[in-house]
Design a protein around this motif. Structure first.
Motif, PDB file in Angstrom:
ATOM      1  N   THR A  62       0.839  -1.206   0.000  1.00  0.00           N
ATOM      2  CA  THR A  62       0.000   0.000   0.000  1.00  0.00           C
ATOM      3  C   THR A  62       0.866   1.245   0.000  1.00  0.00           C
ATOM      4  O   THR A  62       0.640   2.183  -0.773  1.00  0.00           O
ATOM      5  N   LEU A 101       1.000   4.205  -2.713  1.00  0.00           N
ATOM      6  CA  LEU A 101       0.752   5.607  -2.365  1.00  0.00           C
ATOM      7  C   LEU A 101       1.920   6.470  -2.837  1.00  0.00           C
ATOM      8  O   LEU A 101       1.725   7.579  -3.357  1.00  0.00           O
ATOM      9  N   LEU A 146       2.170  14.988  -5.838  1.00  0.00           N
ATOM     10  CA  LEU A 146       1.408  15.465  -4.686  1.00  0.00           C
ATOM     11  C   LEU A 146       2.339  15.549  -3.486  1.00  0.00           C
ATOM     12  O   LEU A 146       2.743  14.525  -2.947  1.00  0.00           O
ATOM     13  N   LEU A 172       1.554  16.612  -0.586  1.00  0.00           N
ATOM     14  CA  LEU A 172       0.834  16.108   0.587  1.00  0.00           C
ATOM     15  C   LEU A 172       0.753  14.585   0.546  1.00  0.00           C
ATOM     16  O   LEU A 172       0.710  13.933   1.587  1.00  0.00           O
ATOM     17  N   LEU A 199       1.762  12.084   3.539  1.00  0.00           N
ATOM     18  CA  LEU A 199       0.941  10.967   4.034  1.00  0.00           C
ATOM     19  C   LEU A 199       1.727   9.656   3.974  1.00  0.00           C
ATOM     20  O   LEU A 199       1.773   8.891   4.937  1.00  0.00           O
ATOM     21  N   LEU A 252       4.486   9.624   6.549  1.00  0.00           N
ATOM     22  CA  LEU A 252       3.960   9.537   7.911  1.00  0.00           C
ATOM     23  C   LEU A 252       3.523   8.097   8.191  1.00  0.00           C
ATOM     24  O   LEU A 252       3.758   7.565   9.281  1.00  0.00           O
ATOM     25  N   CYS A 297       4.925   5.726  11.059  1.00  0.00           N
ATOM     26  CA  CYS A 297       4.075   5.029  12.030  1.00  0.00           C
ATOM     27  C   CYS A 297       4.393   3.538  12.025  1.00  0.00           C
ATOM     28  O   CYS A 297       4.437   2.907  13.076  1.00  0.00           O
ATOM     29  N   LEU A 357      -0.210  -2.619  15.268  1.00  0.00           N
ATOM     30  CA  LEU A 357      -0.765  -2.461  13.924  1.00  0.00           C
ATOM     31  C   LEU A 357      -1.067  -3.792  13.249  1.00  0.00           C
ATOM     32  O   LEU A 357      -1.687  -3.821  12.204  1.00  0.00           O
ATOM     33  N   PHE A 381      -6.624   4.132   3.373  1.00  0.00           N
ATOM     34  CA  PHE A 381      -5.455   4.977   3.116  1.00  0.00           C
ATOM     35  C   PHE A 381      -5.491   5.531   1.695  1.00  0.00           C
ATOM     36  O   PHE A 381      -5.129   6.677   1.451  1.00  0.00           O
ATOM     37  N   LEU A 426      -7.938   8.249   1.517  1.00  0.00           N
ATOM     38  CA  LEU A 426      -7.344   9.418   2.161  1.00  0.00           C
ATOM     39  C   LEU A 426      -6.476  10.197   1.171  1.00  0.00           C
ATOM     40  O   LEU A 426      -6.583  11.406   1.029  1.00  0.00           O
ATOM     41  N   LEU A 427      -5.650   9.450   0.457  1.00  0.00           N
ATOM     42  CA  LEU A 427      -4.744  10.091  -0.503  1.00  0.00           C
ATOM     43  C   LEU A 427      -5.539  10.757  -1.621  1.00  0.00           C
ATOM     44  O   LEU A 427      -5.164  11.833  -2.100  1.00  0.00           O
ATOM     45  N   PHE A 486      -6.248  14.392  -1.869  1.00  0.00           N
ATOM     46  CA  PHE A 486      -5.216  15.368  -2.238  1.00  0.00           C
ATOM     47  C   PHE A 486      -5.215  15.641  -3.736  1.00  0.00           C
ATOM     48  O   PHE A 486      -4.606  16.604  -4.177  1.00  0.00           O
ATOM     49  N   GLN A 542      -4.997  20.403  -1.810  1.00  0.00           N
ATOM     50  CA  GLN A 542      -3.861  20.159  -0.910  1.00  0.00           C
ATOM     51  C   GLN A 542      -3.768  21.295   0.096  1.00  0.00           C
ATOM     52  O   GLN A 542      -2.701  21.607   0.596  1.00  0.00           O
ATOM     53  N   ALA A 602      -5.366  19.126   4.680  1.00  0.00           N
ATOM     54  CA  ALA A 602      -4.303  18.386   5.373  1.00  0.00           C
ATOM     55  C   ALA A 602      -4.709  18.099   6.810  1.00  0.00           C
ATOM     56  O   ALA A 602      -4.557  16.973   7.288  1.00  0.00           O
ATOM     57  N   LEU A 651      -5.391  14.536   8.475  1.00  0.00           N
ATOM     58  CA  LEU A 651      -4.600  14.075   9.620  1.00  0.00           C
ATOM     59  C   LEU A 651      -5.532  13.422  10.634  1.00  0.00           C
ATOM     60  O   LEU A 651      -5.233  12.360  11.197  1.00  0.00           O
ATOM     61  N   LEU A 665      -6.453  10.095   9.307  1.00  0.00           N
ATOM     62  CA  LEU A 665      -5.360   9.124   9.453  1.00  0.00           C
ATOM     63  C   LEU A 665      -5.290   8.627  10.890  1.00  0.00           C
ATOM     64  O   LEU A 665      -5.170   7.420  11.141  1.00  0.00           O
ATOM     65  N   LEU A 706      -5.769   4.819  12.164  1.00  0.00           N
ATOM     66  CA  LEU A 706      -4.759   4.153  13.003  1.00  0.00           C
ATOM     67  C   LEU A 706      -5.375   3.704  14.316  1.00  0.00           C
ATOM     68  O   LEU A 706      -5.085   2.610  14.808  1.00  0.00           O
ATOM     69  N   ALA A 714       2.087   8.381  15.648  1.00  0.00           N
ATOM     70  CA  ALA A 714       2.181   9.423  14.620  1.00  0.00           C
ATOM     71  C   ALA A 714       3.222  10.461  15.032  1.00  0.00           C
ATOM     72  O   ALA A 714       4.013  10.939  14.213  1.00  0.00           O
TER      73      ALA A 714
END
Lengths: 326, 692
Positions: free
Chosen positions: A52, A56, A65, A67, A71, A74, A78, A174, B117, B120-121, B124, B128, B133, B137, B140, B144, B170
């Protein structure tokens, strides 16, 4: 067996490797998990997460992108922290084995394990199981506290059993990594033979040495030792005829009862199925339990071993142990 | 809501929480999705929620197959394909909602998290902004939290515990994110900028259909930001030049046929005078090659990564569409002359009117030409005449001019008498051409707004504007803004038509208008900072960073070296920590083992797990045995033994309060002060018995 191993060479090699590797583990009843004995590998969802994240990243690159990069990275961060947290869930944990009670073959032997955590945070989702089984017992260990977890295993044969190797694992937080440890406890558990399901009645008693006179008296059905009923007297000792006449209950005096000595003998138990000592032991086991339940005096005779008649919990255990180890 | 979540059984609670998170993730995209997709997703999520609340059984596979078929068909009919960005996003979102109806095993839950996920992307793609954002967050963290919660198998732990773990992860993951974000080499798109990359972002258009700019007027998103060096020019000269339209087919305005195909290097013939204006522009990506600068900019703006050229119509173009936020410096002159191409053909195109359109305007032009008042009229006179007409004949400027028919100029001049800047400019140019004055339409942005917080000028999509340029012979192309004749405030003091405000906005501005303005300024400044630091972080900036780190001529290979070096550093740090952690022990155990070591060194054989009490007993007994009965040694042994007993008492004392921790320090001190025996004869005692 041979053929099957031949068909699955990898499985065979893996099995052999595992056997060798387990034999290297020290035997101990208390183990503290450290970097040395905690292992970690990604799980299938972990690999999926990796896929995944790669997708991404590809999307972020192709659509430029920024952002998306944030993501993706991040999420990576994590996941990396997740590895550490996952490992930390087991690392530093101390496991104490509570030695299991003796049990009968075929029954569940319950192993108690005390998990002690010295850390300042709760350890979530720790599973324990006998190595190779899928019966997990899950527990959370409180911060600077302990939790007791029970796992069970089924010994098939009588005898002195070493507690099977145990494994503890966690996938918290996780589920992307599996952290586990394998532990070989030193404790042993005594396994009595499996009691026969429908045993024949107890063998007749043998005359007590030098007790011929009393034998006579018993035949007349008279009892000289009679006393008022006391709580705890087996019902078998109650003289029901007297109870019918008078209102009070009267018991035979137990000390006067054993005119006969009940001997549970391997030679007698074996009749009917010669050459199958396990079945004989199984019957003896059932007899010991039966005799104890009836409050009788009984002795045990095995080849070359004789346990003098007696009764009570300690005596029973003594007999059963002899049967287990015979 | 939270309370309901608390009282529910665990399964239902977890499911509802996950549904909430999914809804939150998808919600911002509702506008961008086909209607059927939004509707279907919402109803699927509600359906799953009801199942969770009632504990009713899940739908059978056939329902799911039917829904899946419906979604596939819907996607195909909406986009005519199942591939590509928009179709992909639509499909993923429906799948995500559909998968919740199949969530039984843990594996299904994982599929939901990973699809989540992606969803989520996909936000964007459309925005953006800082707000997006922040909202993502939250999404996300929500995902999680749900993921962590699903790995707490025991009992019903409160969701806050999982949320705390997720937040910690995070937070600890953030440094990794920052390092990777700064140093991960920015690669060009692997298979070209996808054509749909910028769909959904508004901006100026390559052709002008009368009515398109009006739709931009409602869009307050930022088109670009400008930081002027020194004094900014007057508002009324802030004309940022975009596409120039010479060709008119009656409905659409498009660029002159030759304007774009001009080879690089033949820039427009501009003569400038007066002081230059220097500034830096941060342009939002628009997937167009236009580099917007003030009129007029003779020198190429410095935009790294692109090569720029200027068309004959003075528009700056890049060699590739600008897909991301870019920043460039430019120098412009508000006093300029654009000589233009004297070639007749070019001017001829600026005179052409399609036949069969706007007959009344042409009639008006004919009448004007016949008017003796204008017998000697030149271009300037005609312009003035046109402007005069706009000023005096009751024309108005409006955001909602309604739909114009085939003869848009006729309708404007004679019927509606109201329009937005593009109607006015278009009609004006048509009139000029009918009067044989070469004229063309120029689009771009006009004006801007100074953000007092950070000193940046913000130009929004709502500042998009259209004006006219008229050929005046010796003066070249002269800008004429017919809108200023209709609505002088539009270009002078920059009064905008009021966009209807939300109820909250209205309430706020009634209470304190300046507060709203300040709030907006602050928000814009934050947003700008966000753009400058996050969205505009490009390869150029990465390489600058390396330069600051001491690389002479950094390349992206150097980036990887730095990244690898950091990775090595981090892992060796981890290894060191591991080593340290391995030796880390309970302080009490450490003290005991030190005592143990001292005694072993003196010659006493002790089993490794000897408890303090056992050692103390041995020492006491030893003290009574012949070689140790000498007074000094005996005292030493007794002292050590007493200390050991104290050590044990501390460990097993029933109450562990603050006083006892002080005792640990005392024990340490005493350990140092104790006189440890140097030579102990091998124990005469049967030690094995003691410990068997």
């Amino acid at each position: 067996m041979q053929a099957r191993e031949w068909l699955h060479p990898v499985a065979a090699i893996r099995k052999r490797f595992q056997a060798w590797w387990q034999s290297r583990l020290p035997l101990r009843d208390t183990t503290t998990l450290t970097q040395r004995n905690v292992y970690i590998l990604p799980t299938r969802p972990g690999l999926m997460l990796g896929l995944t994240v790669m997708t991404l990243l590809l999307a972020s690159i192709n659509y430029q992108l920024n952002l998306g990069y944030v993501l993706t990275f991040l999420l990576m961060g994590c996941a990396v922290v997740g590895i550490h947290v996952c490992h930390g869930t087991l690392r530093g944990l101390t496991m104490n084995l509570i030695a299991p009670d003796a049990c009968f073959a075929g029954d569940n032997a319950t192993i108690g394990i005390n998990l002690v955590s010295p850390s300042r945070s709760i350890r979530y989702g720790i599973g324990l199981a006998v190595l190779g089984t899928q019966h997990w017992s899950w527990a959370d260990v409180p911060a600077q506290g302990s939790t007791k977890v029970q796992v069970a295993f089924q010994p098939v044969q009588r005898g002195q059993y070493r507690v099977p190797p145990l494994t503890a694992e966690t996938r918290y937080p996780l589920g992307t990594f599996r952290v586990w440890t394998v532990w070989r406890p030193a404790a042993q558990v005594l396994v009595y033979p499996k009691p026969e399901a429908h045993p024949p009645p107890l063998p007749p008693g043998e005359p007590r040495a030098g007790g011929a006179a009393s034998l006579q008296r018993q035949h007349t059905g008279e009892f000289d030792g009679v006393r008022p009923y006391r709580r705890g007297d087996p019902l078998k000792l109650v003289v029901w005829k007297k109870a019918a006449k008078a209102d009070e209950l009267v018991s035979r005096d137990a000390q006067q009862v054993p005119r006969f000595e009940l001997w549970l003998d391997l030679a007698q138990a074996g009749s009917g199925h010669a050459g199958q000592p396990e079945q004989s032991l199984s019957r003896l086991c059932a007899w010991v339990l039966m005799a104890e339940r009836q409050g009788l005096h009984y002795g045990l005779r095995l080849h070359g071993l004789e346990i003098a008649p007696g009764s009570g919990e300690a005596h029973k255990r003594h007999c059963l142990q002899a049967l287990a180890l015979f | 809501m939270w309370l309901t979540l608390k009282t529910l059984p665990r399964d239902a609670r977890d499911t509802l929480f996950l549904l909430l998170v999914i809804a939150w993730t998808i919600a911002p995209q509702i506008d961008n999705l086909p209607l059927w997709c939004s509707g279907m997703t919402a109803s699927l999520l509600v359906w799953r929620g009801v199942i969770a609340l009632r504990g009713s059984p899940m739908p059978s596979r056939w329902w799911l197959f039917a829904a899946l078929a419906l979604a596939t068909a819907g996607t195909y009919f909406s986009f005519k394909t199942l591939l590509g960005r928009d179709a992909g996003v639509t499909f993923v979102i429906v799948l995500l909602a559909l998968k919740t109806l199949e969530m039984r095993a843990r594996r299904d839950a994982f599929v939901i998290f990973f699809l989540g996920f992606f969803a989520l992307l996909s936000n964007f793609f459309y925005s953006q902004s800082l707000l997006t954002a922040l909202s993502m967050l939250v999404a996300l963290l929500g995902l999680l939290t749900a993921l962590v919660n699903s790995h707490m198998p025991v009992g019903k732990p409160p969701l806050t515990h999982a949320a705390r773990t997720a937040a910690w992860m995070a937070l600890l993951g953030a440094p990794i994110m920052i390092v990777l974000f700064m140093l991960f080499p920015r690669i060009a798109p692997l298979w070209g900028v996808p054509s749909d990359a910028m769909a959904g972002r508004s901006g100026l258009s390559g052709t002008m259909q009368v009515g398109t700019i009006a739709s931009l007027a409602l869009d307050s998103s930022v088109a670009m930001r400008i930081k002027f060096e020194g004094r900014p020019p007057r508002q009324s000269s802030l004309y940022f030049r975009g596409p120039v339209f010479s060709a008119f087919d009656g409905r659409n305005w498009s660029p002159a046929r030759r304007a774009v195909s001009q080879a690089a290097g033949t820039s427009a013939p501009i003569e400038t005078s007066g002081d230059p204006i220097r500034y830096e522009v941060t342009l939002e990506g628009n997937n167009r090659p236009w580099v917007l600068v003030l009129d007029a900019t003779p020198e190429s703006p410095s935009l790294k990564g692109y090569s720029l050229f200027q068309t004959q119509t003075m528009q700056w173009l890049a060699d590739a569409p600008i897909s991301d936020i870019v920043r460039y410096k430019a120098t412009s002159f508000t006093n300029y002359t654009l000589a233009g191409n004297p070639a007749n053909q070019s001017l001829g195109e600026n005179l052409t009117l399609p036949s069969g359109f706007n007959p009344r305007t042409q009639q008006l032009a004919d009448e004007m030409r016949r008017d003796p008042q204008y017998s000697r009229a030149d271009a300037a006179t005609w312009v003035e005449a046109g402007m005069q007409r706009l000023r005096t004949q009751g024309y108005t400027y409006t955001l909602e001019p309604g739909v114009f028919g085939q003869h848009s100029a006729d309708e404007f001049w004679f019927d509606k008498r109201e329009g937005f800047c593009e109607h006015i400019a278009s009609s004006f140019v048509v009139l000029m051409r009918a009067l044989d004055v070469p004229a063309r339409v120029v689009t771009g942005y006009q004006g801007g707004e100074l953000n007092a917080v950070d000193g940046f000028w913000t130009v929004r999509q709502s500042d998009a504007h259209a004006w006219a340029e008229v050929w005046m012979g010796a003066k070249g192309w002269v800008r004429v803004d017919p809108t200023s004749a209709v609505a002088p405030g539009r270009t002078g003091s920059l009064q905008r038509l009021e966009i209807p405000q939300s109820a909250l906005g209205q309430a706020l501005s009634r209470v304190s208008p300046s507060f709203v303005v300040n709030l907006r300024a602050f928000w814009e400044a934050t947003n700008n900072r966000w753009n400058q630091w996050v969205l505009n972080y490009s390869q150029a900036k990465q390489l600058n960073l390396l330069k600051n780190l001491g690389f002479e001529s950094p390349s992206w290979e150097d980036l990887s070296y730095v990244l690898i070096a950091l990775l090595v550093l981090a892992s060796s740090g981890g290894a060191l920590w591991t080593l340290w952690d391995r030796h880390r022990q309970d302080p009490w155990l450490r003290l005991l083992s030190r005592a143990h070591q001292r005694l072993t060194k003196a010659g006493l054989i002790l089993p490794p797990q000897a408890a303090p009490r056992q050692i103390a007993e041995i020492l006491q007994r030893m003290a009574d045995q012949p070689p140790h009965t000498q007074r000094a040694l005996s005292t030493e042994l007794h002292a050590v033994s007493a200390w050991l007993l104290k050590l044990e008492r501390w460990r097993y004392s029933p109450s562990k309060d603050r006083a006892t921790t002080a005792t640990l320090a005392t024990l340490h001190r005493e350990f140092q002060q104790l006189r440890w025996p140097k030579h102990l004869a091998s124990s005469p005692l049967p030690l094995e018995n003691t410990f068997s």
